[in-house]
Design an enzyme around this catalytic site. Sequence first.
Site, PDB file in Angstrom:
ATOM      1  N   VAL A  85      71.041  11.536 -77.063  1.00 24.59           N
ATOM      2  CA  VAL A  85      71.310  12.331 -77.813  1.00 24.59           C
ATOM      3  C   VAL A  85      70.351  13.172 -78.700  1.00 24.59           C
ATOM      4  CG1 VAL A  85      74.181  11.665 -77.932  1.00 24.59           C
ATOM      5  CG2 VAL A  85      72.274  10.666 -79.417  1.00 24.59           C
ATOM      6  N   TRP A 137      69.165  -2.852 -76.046  1.00 24.55           N
ATOM      7  CA  TRP A 137      70.414  -3.242 -75.198  1.00 24.55           C
ATOM      8  C   TRP A 137      69.819  -4.632 -74.255  1.00 24.55           C
ATOM      9  CZ3 TRP A 137      69.732   2.035 -75.957  1.00 24.55           C
ATOM     10  CH2 TRP A 137      70.632   2.651 -76.612  1.00 24.55           C
ATOM     11  N   GLN A 185      84.142  -0.919 -76.288  1.00 23.07           N
ATOM     12  CA  GLN A 185      83.621   0.208 -76.760  1.00 23.07           C
ATOM     13  C   GLN A 185      84.609   1.370 -76.488  1.00 23.07           C
ATOM     14  OE1 GLN A 185      79.507   1.051 -75.630  1.00 23.07           O
ATOM     15  NE2 GLN A 185      78.809   0.048 -77.424  1.00 23.07           N
ATOM     16  N   HIS A 212      76.642  -0.583 -72.643  1.00 20.12           N
ATOM     17  CA  HIS A 212      77.669   0.195 -73.302  1.00 20.12           C
ATOM     18  C   HIS A 212      78.482   1.179 -72.446  1.00 20.12           C
ATOM     19  CE1 HIS A 212      73.745   3.172 -73.207  1.00 20.12           C
ATOM     20  NE2 HIS A 212      74.174   2.543 -72.144  1.00 20.12           N
ATOM     21  N   ALA A 242      78.711  13.483 -77.661  1.00 14.47           N
ATOM     22  CA  ALA A 242      79.016  12.227 -77.108  1.00 14.47           C
ATOM     23  C   ALA A 242      79.172  11.305 -78.540  1.00 14.47           C
ATOM     24  CB  ALA A 242      78.019  11.761 -76.090  1.00 14.47           C
ATOM     25  N   ARG A 262      76.250  -7.634 -73.923  1.00 10.49           N
ATOM     26  CA  ARG A 262      74.972  -8.078 -74.245  1.00 10.49           C
ATOM     27  C   ARG A 262      74.621  -9.366 -74.494  1.00 10.49           C
ATOM     28  NH1 ARG A 262      74.724  -2.725 -78.685  1.00 10.49           N
ATOM     29  NH2 ARG A 262      75.728  -1.436 -77.316  1.00 10.49           N
TER      30      ARG A 262
HETATM   31  C1  FA5 Z   1      75.634   2.361 -78.265  1.00  6.01           C
HETATM   32  O1  FA5 Z   1      76.013   1.587 -77.500  1.00  6.01           O
HETATM   33  C2  FA5 Z   1      75.653   3.667 -77.820  1.00  6.01           C
HETATM   34  N1  FA5 Z   1      75.830   3.917 -76.256  1.00  6.01           N
HETATM   35  C3  FA5 Z   1      76.722   4.619 -78.784  1.00  6.01           C
HETATM   36  C4  FA5 Z   1      76.464   5.916 -78.528  1.00  6.01           C
HETATM   37  C5  FA5 Z   1      77.424   6.564 -77.347  1.00  6.01           C
HETATM   38  C6  FA5 Z   1      75.666   6.689 -79.245  1.00  6.01           C
HETATM   39  C7  FA5 Z   1      77.268   7.993 -77.520  1.00  6.01           C
HETATM   40  C8  FA5 Z   1      75.544   8.113 -79.113  1.00  6.01           C
HETATM   41  C9  FA5 Z   1      76.319   8.924 -78.099  1.00  6.01           C
HETATM   42  P1  FA5 Z   1      75.421   0.750 -80.226  1.00  6.01           P
HETATM   43  O2  FA5 Z   1      74.471  -0.310 -79.448  1.00  6.01           O
HETATM   44  O3  FA5 Z   1      75.130   1.033 -81.881  1.00  6.01           O
HETATM   45  O4  FA5 Z   1      75.420   2.119 -79.657  1.00  6.01           O
HETATM   46  O5  FA5 Z   1      76.869   0.364 -80.479  1.00  6.01           O
HETATM   47  C10 FA5 Z   1      78.019   1.140 -80.824  1.00  6.01           C
HETATM   48  C11 FA5 Z   1      78.904   0.146 -81.374  1.00  6.01           C
HETATM   49  O6  FA5 Z   1      79.306  -0.945 -80.749  1.00  6.01           O
HETATM   50  C12 FA5 Z   1      78.567  -0.352 -82.758  1.00  6.01           C
HETATM   51  O7  FA5 Z   1      78.492   0.486 -83.820  1.00  6.01           O
HETATM   52  C13 FA5 Z   1      79.328  -1.455 -83.049  1.00  6.01           C
HETATM   53  O8  FA5 Z   1      80.501  -1.026 -83.671  1.00  6.01           O
HETATM   54  C14 FA5 Z   1      79.518  -1.844 -81.738  1.00  6.01           C
HETATM   55  N2  FA5 Z   1      78.791  -2.987 -81.295  1.00  6.01           N
HETATM   56  C15 FA5 Z   1      77.548  -3.191 -80.889  1.00  6.01           C
HETATM   57  N3  FA5 Z   1      76.803  -4.489 -80.717  1.00  6.01           N
HETATM   58  C16 FA5 Z   1      77.898  -5.181 -80.731  1.00  6.01           C
HETATM   59  C17 FA5 Z   1      78.149  -6.650 -80.645  1.00  6.01           C
HETATM   60  N4  FA5 Z   1      77.242  -7.596 -80.333  1.00  6.01           N
HETATM   61  N5  FA5 Z   1      79.486  -7.172 -80.986  1.00  6.01           N
HETATM   62  C18 FA5 Z   1      80.604  -6.422 -81.464  1.00  6.01           C
HETATM   63  N6  FA5 Z   1      80.273  -4.960 -81.493  1.00  6.01           N
HETATM   64  C19 FA5 Z   1      79.166  -4.476 -81.293  1.00  6.01           C
END
Ligand code: FA5
Length: 338
Positions: free
Chosen positions: A246, A149, A203, A163, A302, A189
Site C-alpha cells: 500500500v 512475516w 484476519q 496474512h 485495502a 506465523r
Molecule cells: C498484515 O498482516 C497486513 N496484511 C495488513 C494489511 C492489509 C495492511 C491490507 C495494509 C493493507 P500485520 O502484520 O500488522 O499486517 O497484521 C495485521 C493485524 O493482525 C495486526 O494488527 C494484529 O491485529 C493481527 N496480528 C498480527 N500478528 C498477530 C499475532 N501473532 N497474533 C495475533 N494477532 C496478530
Amino acid sequence: MQQEALQAIQDAPTLDALQAVKTKYVGKSGLITRELGTLGKLPPEERKARGAEINAVRAAVEAALTEREATLKRAALDAKLASEAIDVTLPGTPLPSGGLHLITRILDDLTDIFTRLGYAVVEGQEVEDDTHNFDALNIPWYHPARDLWDTFWLEDGRLLRTHTSPMQVRYMLEHTPALKIVVPGKVYRYEATDATHESMFHQLEGLVVGDHISMADLKGTIAEMARGLFGARAKVRFQPSYYPFVEPGADFAVWWENPRGESKWLELGGCGMVHPNVFKAVDDLREQMGRQRIYEGKTGFAFGLGPERIAMLKYGIPDIRYFYANDLQILGQFRGDL
Ligand code: FA5
C-alpha cells in the site's frame, strides 16, 4: 379355626405372607391337612360328618386364598405400572449444546457489517505460494519486509499464508473492477507465542477497487466498521505506517469504552491505498493467463485486521492463547448473548 384362617388370609399384606398362611393351614403338614389325617381314628359313624365339616373349612380357606392371591397380584401389577409410568409432561433432561467460537462470532459480526455496505464475502486458501503471499504484493524475495512475516514453509516450497492479503491478488485475477470484498480466515506465523501473539490467528482483509477511490473512502469505511462494532460513539485514529503493498500506508486504532468503564485505543490493523506495483503484478499474472490487463490506472484501498484483538479488549480476555487451548470453561462463557 376357619374364622382364624380367613382373618389371617385377609390380613396377609404380601404374596409371601399369604404363602406362609397357606402353608400353615393347607400345606402338607398344615393344620387343616393334619385334621383330615385324624379322621381315620374316629369311629365310623362320626367320620363322615366330621370329614364333610373339615372339607367345607378347607374349601372356604382355599377359596379365600385364591381370591386374596388375585387381589395381591393385581395390586403388585398396579404398583409396578405406576412406578414405570412415563410422565410426558415432565421437562426433558437438557443436553449440553455446542456453540460458535467467540472469534467465529466476531468474524460473523464483521462480515455482517460489510455485507450491509455492499461487500462480497470470499474465502481463500490457507496453503499459498510465495507469488501470491509475497511477490505480487510488492514483497520480492530480497525485500527486508519479508522478515515481518516469519513463515511456515512446507516441504514442497509452498507456505502457510502469513496474512489474508494474497486473496487481494487471487480475487483480482478472477474478477473485473469495480469490486468490494472482505476475506475472513486463518493465518499462520512462525513466531514465539505470548499473551498477545499466536502462531495461528485470524484476519479480516478488505479490498475495494474502482475509479477515483480515495483515502477518504478508506477512512470513512473503517469508521463505519468501528461504529458497527463498538457503537455510534466509537472513534478511529490513523497513523502513518509501512506495508509494501500500500502507498500511503497506515495503522488504524479504535477508541472505545468497555462495559467496565475503561477506554483506550485498540490497535486493530493495517490499511492503505493499493500500491500501483500490486495492480501491475496482477496485470502481469493476468497476461500470463491469457487475460486482459485491466488494473493499471485503477485506484483502491485495502485493510487487514485481527479479530482476536477485538475479542480480548471487548471481553477483557488477558491472553490470546486462551482462544485455542480448547478450554471449555473459558470458551463456554461466550456462548450466550454477547
Ligand atoms: C498484515 O498482516 C497486513 N496484511 C495488513 C494489511 C492489509 C495492511 C491490507 C495494509 C493493507 P500485520 O502484520 O500488522 O499486517 O497484521 C495485521 C493485524 O493482525 C495486526 O494488527 C494484529 O491485529 C493481527 N496480528 C498480527 N500478528 C498477530 C499475532 N501473532 N497474533 C495475533 N494477532 C496478530
